[in-house]
Design a protein around this motif. Structure first.
Motif, PDB file in Angstrom:
ATOM      1  N   VAL A  89       0.835  -1.197   0.000  1.00  0.00           N
ATOM      2  CA  VAL A  89       0.000   0.000   0.000  1.00  0.00           C
ATOM      3  C   VAL A  89       0.872   1.251   0.000  1.00  0.00           C
ATOM      4  O   VAL A  89       2.102   1.191   0.171  1.00  0.00           O
ATOM      5  N   LEU A  90       0.225   2.410  -0.185  1.00  0.00           N
ATOM      6  CA  LEU A  90       0.940   3.681  -0.139  1.00  0.00           C
ATOM      7  C   LEU A  90       1.499   3.920   1.263  1.00  0.00           C
ATOM      8  O   LEU A  90       0.953   3.407   2.246  1.00  0.00           O
ATOM      9  N   PRO A  91       2.582   4.704   1.382  1.00  0.00           N
ATOM     10  CA  PRO A  91       3.181   4.934   2.702  1.00  0.00           C
ATOM     11  C   PRO A  91       2.202   5.445   3.751  1.00  0.00           C
ATOM     12  O   PRO A  91       2.189   4.939   4.882  1.00  0.00           O
ATOM     13  N   VAL A  92       1.354   6.436   3.396  1.00  0.00           N
ATOM     14  CA  VAL A  92       0.425   6.970   4.391  1.00  0.00           C
ATOM     15  C   VAL A  92      -0.619   5.927   4.778  1.00  0.00           C
ATOM     16  O   VAL A  92      -1.097   5.900   5.925  1.00  0.00           O
ATOM     17  N   GLN A  93      -0.981   5.062   3.830  1.00  0.00           N
ATOM     18  CA  GLN A  93      -1.931   4.000   4.144  1.00  0.00           C
ATOM     19  C   GLN A  93      -1.286   2.947   5.040  1.00  0.00           C
ATOM     20  O   GLN A  93      -1.927   2.429   5.967  1.00  0.00           O
ATOM     21  N   ALA A  94      -0.026   2.639   4.784  1.00  0.00           N
ATOM     22  CA  ALA A  94       0.684   1.700   5.645  1.00  0.00           C
ATOM     23  C   ALA A  94       0.766   2.238   7.073  1.00  0.00           C
ATOM     24  O   ALA A  94       0.597   1.500   8.047  1.00  0.00           O
ATOM     25  N   ILE A  95       0.989   3.533   7.206  1.00  0.00           N
ATOM     26  CA  ILE A  95       1.133   4.140   8.526  1.00  0.00           C
ATOM     27  C   ILE A  95      -0.181   4.059   9.306  1.00  0.00           C
ATOM     28  O   ILE A  95      -0.188   3.727  10.493  1.00  0.00           O
ATOM     29  N   VAL A  96      -1.310   4.340   8.650  1.00  0.00           N
ATOM     30  CA  VAL A  96      -2.584   4.300   9.385  1.00  0.00           C
ATOM     31  C   VAL A  96      -2.926   2.869   9.792  1.00  0.00           C
ATOM     32  O   VAL A  96      -3.508   2.633  10.864  1.00  0.00           O
ATOM     33  N   ILE A  97      -2.554   1.887   8.983  1.00  0.00           N
ATOM     34  CA  ILE A  97      -2.780   0.485   9.348  1.00  0.00           C
ATOM     35  C   ILE A  97      -1.975   0.134  10.595  1.00  0.00           C
ATOM     36  O   ILE A  97      -2.476  -0.510  11.522  1.00  0.00           O
ATOM     37  N   ILE A  98      -0.730   0.596  10.641  1.00  0.00           N
ATOM     38  CA  ILE A  98       0.124   0.303  11.796  1.00  0.00           C
ATOM     39  C   ILE A  98      -0.351   1.063  13.030  1.00  0.00           C
ATOM     40  O   ILE A  98      -0.319   0.538  14.150  1.00  0.00           O
ATOM     41  N   ILE A  99      -0.802   2.305  12.843  1.00  0.00           N
ATOM     42  CA  ILE A  99      -1.347   3.059  13.983  1.00  0.00           C
ATOM     43  C   ILE A  99      -2.519   2.304  14.604  1.00  0.00           C
ATOM     44  O   ILE A  99      -2.625   2.187  15.828  1.00  0.00           O
ATOM     45  N   MET A 100      -3.393   1.760  13.760  1.00  0.00           N
ATOM     46  CA  MET A 100      -4.517   0.982  14.267  1.00  0.00           C
ATOM     47  C   MET A 100      -4.022  -0.230  15.051  1.00  0.00           C
ATOM     48  O   MET A 100      -4.551  -0.557  16.129  1.00  0.00           O
ATOM     49  N   GLY A 101      -2.993  -0.884  14.544  1.00  0.00           N
ATOM     50  CA  GLY A 101      -2.463  -2.052  15.232  1.00  0.00           C
ATOM     51  C   GLY A 101      -1.800  -1.741  16.554  1.00  0.00           C
ATOM     52  O   GLY A 101      -1.721  -2.598  17.431  1.00  0.00           O
ATOM     53  N   CYS A 102      -1.332  -0.510  16.715  1.00  0.00           N
ATOM     54  CA  CYS A 102      -0.656  -0.108  17.950  1.00  0.00           C
ATOM     55  C   CYS A 102      -1.608   0.456  18.999  1.00  0.00           C
ATOM     56  O   CYS A 102      -1.180   0.701  20.137  1.00  0.00           O
TER      57      CYS A 102
END
Length: 352
Positions: A89-102
């Motif tokens: 995925v795009l970098p900003v999309q990857a970041i929001v996925i990881i934020i959700m996981g954290c």
């Protein structure tokens, strides 16, 4: 001749500059405030199920809490990282996925735990502990997993929001525990009302959010795929890890819920504070998608479990009429459904 939009701030002929819409951000703020108040009421009713002695037992011997911690801040961020890499995925999309996981566990897990006859004392202690530990673990996990796509320190962790969320969880629960002790009959009535109201509230929040958020459905299909499978992966791995280390099944259900149900409103707050309006267009809807599918998973689990209870109740009636006595495993089931189990002596019910 074409004219500028009424909302334009700079006009030169037909060239106009329209300020970015803040509708989604405003709606998110309003929903967060309403949810906080309403969830506080629901948490008061959930507190009416908590036994202070059993809760203290979990804190003194925190095996379930430790397993939940490993799932919450070990498995979930790692799964998010792997999903982001796998789907490219795009970098900003990857970041929001990881934020959700954290993010720490959401209070909705306590409501679903009640309907699944889980360990309410463990559920509430895990939610409270994960919210407290998130003050340190979220920045650490974000630093570890997001450096592939962004530099450290660019993501703002809203400690004030997290503290408010924690207070809105602990204070109503403490009040509910006091009400259970001093006014047990009143507490039973509040519990029945609050459990139904809380379950309906979870569903309504997802529906309202999906309908009212602008462009909530006009997003990358990849985010839909990730948002749909991520909660189920969390539920499944949380359950399997708890079962693998020898927890009884009602605690496995509890730990699975605490793993899969995340604080999506906190994720929304973080992305609003950390990214530009252009970036938000690509990532803002993911917390909503995750919320929808974690609720879908919870509804399926509750529906399946209620059918199981109904079948067990029917089996009880059959065994009584034919044999004159209730089978031992059904007796255990009945006692579990009527009592939240004490902390001591629970390990023997491994087959429940």
């Amino acid at each position: 001749m074409a004219t500028c939009d009424a909302a334009a701030t700079v006009c030169s002929g037909t060239d106009c500059l329209v300020p970015p819409s803040t509708y989604n951000q405003t709606l998110s703020t309003v929903l967060s405030a309403v949810i906080t108040v309403m969830m506080a009421i629901v948490m008061f009713s959930m507190g009416c199920t908590v036994d202070a002695r059993k809760l203290w037992g979990h804190l003194k011997r925190p095996w379930g809490i430790i397993i939940g911690f490993l799932c919450q801040f070990g498995l979930m961020p790692l799964i998010a990282f792997l999903l982001a890499l796998a789907f490219d995925v795009l970098p900003v999309q990857a970041i929001v996925i990881i934020i959700m996981g954290c993010c720490p566990g959401g209070s909705g897990s306590n409501i679903i735990c009640y309907w699944l006859d889980g360990d309410m004392d463990l559920s509430i202690s895990m939610t409270a502990c994960s919210s407290i530990l998130a003050l340190g673990m979220m920045p650490l996990c974000l630093l570890i997993y997001t450096t592939v796509w962004t530099s450290g320190g660019t993501i703002t962790v809203p400690y004030d929001t997290m503290c408010i969320t924690l207070a809105s969880l602990l204070i109503p629960i403490a009040a509910g525990m006091i009400a259970k002790t001093k006014f047990p009959n009143f507490a039973k009535k509040i519990l029945k009302i609050g459990s139904i109201f809380g379950f309906l509230l979870i569903v309504i929040i997802a529906v309202v959010g999906g309908v009212l958020y602008q462009s909530s459905w006009e997003i990358d299909p990849t985010l839909w795929i990730i948002g749909s499978i991520y909660p189920f992966i969390g539920f499944g791995l949380g359950f399997l890890l708890a079962w693998f280390v020898g927890q009884p099944l009602y605690r496995c259900r509890t730990i699975a819920l605490e793993t899969g149900i995340q604080n999506a409103s906190l994720c929304s707050t973080i992305v609003q504070l950390s990214f530009s309006p252009e970036e938000l267009e690509l990532m803002f809807a993911f917390p909503l998608i995750y919320s929808i599918f974690q609720i879908v998973a919870a509804i399926l689990a509750v529906g399946g479990y209620l059918c199981y209870k109904k079948r067990c109740s029917r089996n009880v009636g059959e065994s009584v009429s034919e044999d004159g006595e209730v089978q031992e495993d059904i007796q255990k089931y009945r006692s579990r459904a009527q009592d939240n189990y004490g902390f001591e002596g629970q390990e023997m019910d491994r087959g429940k």
